[in-house]
Design a protein around this motif. Structure first.
Motif, short mmCIF file in Angstrom:
data_model
loop_
_atom_site.label_atom_id
_atom_site.label_comp_id
_atom_site.label_asym_id
_atom_site.label_seq_id
_atom_site.Cartn_x
_atom_site.Cartn_y
_atom_site.Cartn_z
N ILE A 1 -2.01 -40.56 -8.94
CA ILE A 1 -3.02 -40.87 -9.97
C ILE A 1 -3.95 -41.95 -9.47
O ILE A 1 -5.18 -41.87 -9.63
N ALA B 1 -3.80 -47.09 -12.37
CA ALA B 1 -4.18 -47.33 -10.98
C ALA B 1 -3.54 -48.60 -10.45
O ALA B 1 -3.03 -48.64 -9.32
N MET C 1 -11.88 -46.75 -13.89
CA MET C 1 -11.02 -45.81 -14.60
C MET C 1 -10.77 -46.19 -16.06
O MET C 1 -9.99 -45.52 -16.75
N GLY D 1 -7.55 -40.72 -8.61
CA GLY D 1 -8.41 -41.22 -9.68
C GLY D 1 -9.50 -42.14 -9.19
O GLY D 1 -10.66 -42.02 -9.60
N GLY E 1 -6.61 -45.70 -17.60
CA GLY E 1 -6.61 -45.24 -16.22
C GLY E 1 -6.52 -46.39 -15.24
O GLY E 1 -5.85 -46.29 -14.21
#
Length: 478
Positions: free
Chosen positions: A197, A326, A318, A201, A322
């Motif tokens: 991710i 991260a 993000m 991402g 997100g």
């Protein structure tokens, strides 16, 4: 040409390097699936445990990819596009080759650790040096990879850093003494999902948000200030994990004890290093893209180091959820290298004293003193620990590459795939220790460069003169 094209070309080069050069390295080494691997012949349910190649690859990637392929490339981004070149070229021709030989030679020598691999190929003097280097390096790695995630978790939660240190400390102890498939084998697939991710991402969001890739990039030394730090040798020490790292030589034997076929060596050992190269490429790109100039990146580093860069860029690119995922991906990397650093240190010490590690009390008798020393070192300034880690890490990589070259030389195979990167990195570590004012001798830079070149020439000359001699007591893999 748009900047993102250079990023895509660099990614493609890493992939082609694995598909083409990786096959060349494996062919020169001579993988043989007719050989019974230590995972089968020496299975003990603790360290020698057969596992699926996919799981081994994931564990290998997480073992080797600590904060190095994140913090190192962020710091290396201050120099400009040279960082990208070193990541790509270093990963293909030096780092992945180094990791492959440290893993495959361990398989050929019954799953042994890196000091014995070096001793069998370079002699007992280098074996003793490597024993000392390996244990010290693994302790430094364990401490660095305990402190750095604790700092990131403190930034993320506002919980005191010492609380996080204690939690990580307990996890490391359990991962060090329990059978490898009980914690590491079960948690790493989850950690791997978080890592993916993070990596995917951050890359996708640079494109989605329309960032101009490498806006200030020029093929010059872009380090900010009137007296920029020299690219050579500093970038080759600053960006270690993600290009070439001696720490990986201590990790590959952990997985060599789990492979059921030699042909898995290329995707697991060579391939995991290429995977780490992708991670390094992403974070070097973030450093040169999210921050529009080296001066802007340096200002972010001055406000809180690479951890601050991670927080700023992840949350901005993000969003809150997100971004947290991260950052968690960045936290996972050092934790999944720190735990196996202490485990590898335990196994290395046990090997020195021929101490059976099947009984749990024997594992504890080594692990507890190790962790006491580690706990003390967590109180030392992080920057001091990192500086010593950087040089010792690349010195260990040099020695391992020379061992791989010696193995090939005595087999009558093309040793230059290992001896050329070994020669170059010898010049780097010699030059670095000569010029560094804090760690080394503080010699004038120009003189240090000449000393580094001389050291490399002496090394390759000595290698060609003496590498064909048989090492007393070395086992045969024929």
């Amino acid at each position: 040409m748009p900047g993102y094209v250079y990023f895509l070309l660099a990614c493609a080069a890493l992939l082609v390097g694995y598909l083409v050069y990786g096959k060349i390295v494996a062919k020169i080494f001579g993988e043989d699936d007719n050989r019974v691997t230590p995972a089968i012949s020496m299975a003990d349910g603790v360290d020698y445990v057969p596992m699926s190649p996919i799981k081994i690859w994931l564990i290998q990637l997480l073992n080797i990819a600590g904060i190095g392929p994140i913090f190192g490339p962020i710091l290396g981004a201050l120099y400009g596009p040279t960082a990208l070149l070193w990541i790509v070229i270093g990963s293909i021709f030096a780092g992945a080759t180094h990791d492959y030989f440290s893993g495959m030679l361990s398989i050929r020598y019954k799953g042994t650790n890196v000091p014995n691999i070096v001793g069998y190929n370079l002699g007992n003097v280098f074996k003793r040096i490597m024993q000392l280097f390996a244990v010290i390096l693994l302790l430094l790695v364990g401490v660095v990879f305990m402190t750095s995630p604790a700092m990131l978790l403190k930034n993320l939660t506002s919980i005191d850093m010492n609380v996080w240190l204690i939690i990580i400390f307990v996890y490391y102890l359990l991962a060090t003494i329990l059978p490898i498939d009980k914690i590491i084998g079960r948690l790493y697939p989850i950690f791997g999902a978080v890592l993916l991710i993070m990596a995917i991402g951050m890359t996708v969001m640079l494109f989605v948000k329309g960032y101009d890739f490498y806006p200030a990039a020029e093929m010059t030394n872009q380090f900010p200030g009137d007296n920029p730090l020299p690219i050579y040798p500093l970038i080759f020490v600053t960006i270690a994990c993600g290009a070439l790292s001696g720490f990986h030589a201590t990790q590959s034997p952990l997985m060599s004890r789990c492979l059921t076929k030699e042909s898995y060596g290329r995707p697991i050992f060579y391939g995991a290093m290429i995977g780490e190269g992708f991670i390094a490429l992403i974070w070097a790109t973030v450093g040169m893209t999210f921050y529009q100039s080296p001066a802007e990146l340096q200002a972010a580093l001055a406000s809180g180091g690479p951890a601050n860069v991670v927080n700023q860029s992840a949350l901005s690119l993000m969003g809150s959820i997100g971004g947290i995922l991260a950052v968690l991906g960045v936290i996972v990397l050092p934790i999944t290298s720190g735990d196996t650093a202490f485990r590898a240190a335990r196994l290395t010490i046990a090997e020195v004293f021929n101490f059976n590690q099947t009984p749990s009390k024997n594992r504890l008798s080594i692990a507890i003193p190790l962790f006491i020393v580690g706990a003390i070192l967590t109180q030392v300034d992080f920057n001091v620990i990192w500086r010593y880690f950087g040089w010792s890490n690349q010195t260990l990589a040099c020695i391992m590459l020379w061992a791989g070259a010696a193995y090939l030389y005595r087999k009558g195979r093309f040793h230059w795939i290992a001896s050329i990167p070994a020669t170059f990195m010898t010049s780097v570590v010699v030059c670095y220790i000569c010029m560094d004012k804090n760690l080394g001798f503080g010699i004038d830079y120009t003189i240090s460069v000449y000393i580094g070149i001389a050291g490399a020439l002496i090394a390759i000359g000595s290698f060609l003169a003496f590498a064909n001699k048989n090492i007393e007591g070395a086992p045969t893999d024929d």
